[in-house]
Scaffold this active site. Sequence first.
Site, mmCIF file in Angstrom:
data_model
loop_
_atom_site.group_PDB
_atom_site.id
_atom_site.type_symbol
_atom_site.label_atom_id
_atom_site.label_comp_id
_atom_site.label_asym_id
_atom_site.label_seq_id
_atom_site.Cartn_x
_atom_site.Cartn_y
_atom_site.Cartn_z
ATOM 1 N N SER A 119 0.827 -1.216 0.000
ATOM 2 C CA SER A 119 0.000 0.000 0.000
ATOM 3 C C SER A 119 0.852 1.253 0.000
ATOM 4 C CB SER A 119 -0.848 0.052 1.275
ATOM 5 O OG SER A 119 -1.695 -1.038 1.352
ATOM 6 N N HIS A 140 -0.918 -2.907 -7.326
ATOM 7 C CA HIS A 140 -1.635 -2.558 -6.096
ATOM 8 C C HIS A 140 -3.140 -2.684 -6.316
ATOM 9 C CE1 HIS A 140 -2.908 0.675 -3.013
ATOM 10 N NE2 HIS A 140 -2.779 -0.485 -2.412
ATOM 11 N N GLU A 152 -3.427 -0.418 -9.526
ATOM 12 C CA GLU A 152 -2.358 0.533 -9.829
ATOM 13 C C GLU A 152 -1.138 -0.271 -10.263
ATOM 14 O OE1 GLU A 152 -2.839 4.480 -7.194
ATOM 15 O OE2 GLU A 152 -2.345 2.736 -5.981
ATOM 16 N N ASN A 190 -3.595 6.050 -2.409
ATOM 17 C CA ASN A 190 -3.372 6.223 -0.967
ATOM 18 C C ASN A 190 -2.767 7.582 -0.622
ATOM 19 O OD1 ASN A 190 -4.563 3.913 -0.089
ATOM 20 N ND2 ASN A 190 -2.708 2.684 -0.221
#
Length: 298
Positions: A119, A140, A152, A190
Amino acid sequence: MDIQKVGVIGCGLMGSGIAQTAAMSGFPTVVREVSQPLLDKGLASIEKSLSKFVEKETVTAEQKAQALARLRPTLSLDDFADCDLVIEAIVENLERKRELFAELDKKVKPGAIFASNTSSLSITEMMTATQRTPRFLGLHFFNPVPIMKLVEVVKTVVTDQSVVETGLDFGRRLGKTPVLTSDRGGFIVNRLLVPYLLDSIRALEEGVGSIEDIDNGMKLGCGHPMGPLTLADFVGLDTTYHIAEILYREYREQRFAPPPLIKRMVLAGMLGRKSGKGFYDYSDPKNPKPNRFLTSNR
Ligand code: CAA
Ligand code: NAD
């Protein structure tokens, strides 16, 4: 580069979802855990999620059986030797991930691509544990993996362009929309999401609103499927806290600093939905109630 056989390391919340999605998309998939009980737990959650799709009639009982048959659960890294792509989804700890990749580098065929589902950790810091830096990237995924449509694809300064293309293509073959991003803490999502989640905790600490009112504000005012405190519980407060610490170290900006309350909740074992208590109490999982400790003793 044609990906035929996939390996997934870790069969927790994310690894089980990634392995399930790969198997549902037709890939023979090896999945590894550290103990038989954890492997059984991960496989049970895959079974449950596939059954939900069958109930909703988006997947037939036969497709469910085929997906399960494509999964090869294991406790051994030797079973990854002939995988074309190995995706790591173990705990968010750089040293543990580096150790794992160094070991995998010796066991998996040299042409295979390695990917991390991290993450917030640096892909570059993980890839240097291996001799295959051009064949290393981030993939991701988002929780719950079988439902969320994004992946991602994270390239480093040395990722081979053909490996980037293979990552994007693999995402599409899983039915996801890939977005390309570079190796900077938090990538795209994130980097934007985590400060928002942390701000909702600061708003609670400052008495701006109650747990339910903060969540309803963003759900009903902005059309989000979950309010930020529900989402923090869903991601896991330990995971959210670790991501915030890593991003704070990367950028040294206040917006990434974890507020004191989340640290204390993690220390007290309130990890969100997975531990039964976070901002909400999940004793009745279908009807979570605001955590009464927080309404009285923040
Ligand atoms: N497997 C199969 N089906 C599932 C499922 C699973 N694991 N989870 C949910 N479903 C299905 C349900 O059967 C349901 O279908 P129907 O409505 O047709 O019955 C549908 O998905 C919706 O589920 P629920 O009714 O249980 O719950 P919901 O309406 O609240 O939706 C949700 C659940 C899809 C998770 C939705 O609330 C949502 O999108 N929330 C936001 C999730 C999010 O933001 N995720 C990203 C987190 S950040 C991250 O992952 C990155 C990181 O690094 C931390
Ligand atoms: P989790 O704790 O649910 O699962 C991690 C699993 O890895 C555990 O079951 C653990 O036993 C297993 N494990 C540890 N070392 C292992 C090893 N050497 N070999 C095999 N298995 C091993 O955590 P999670 O939420 O699934 O997170 C996994 C990764 O995905 C982390 O890097 C996290 O940052 C990332 N991630 C999490 C989310 C989220 O919403 N929770 C979303 C996207 C990405």
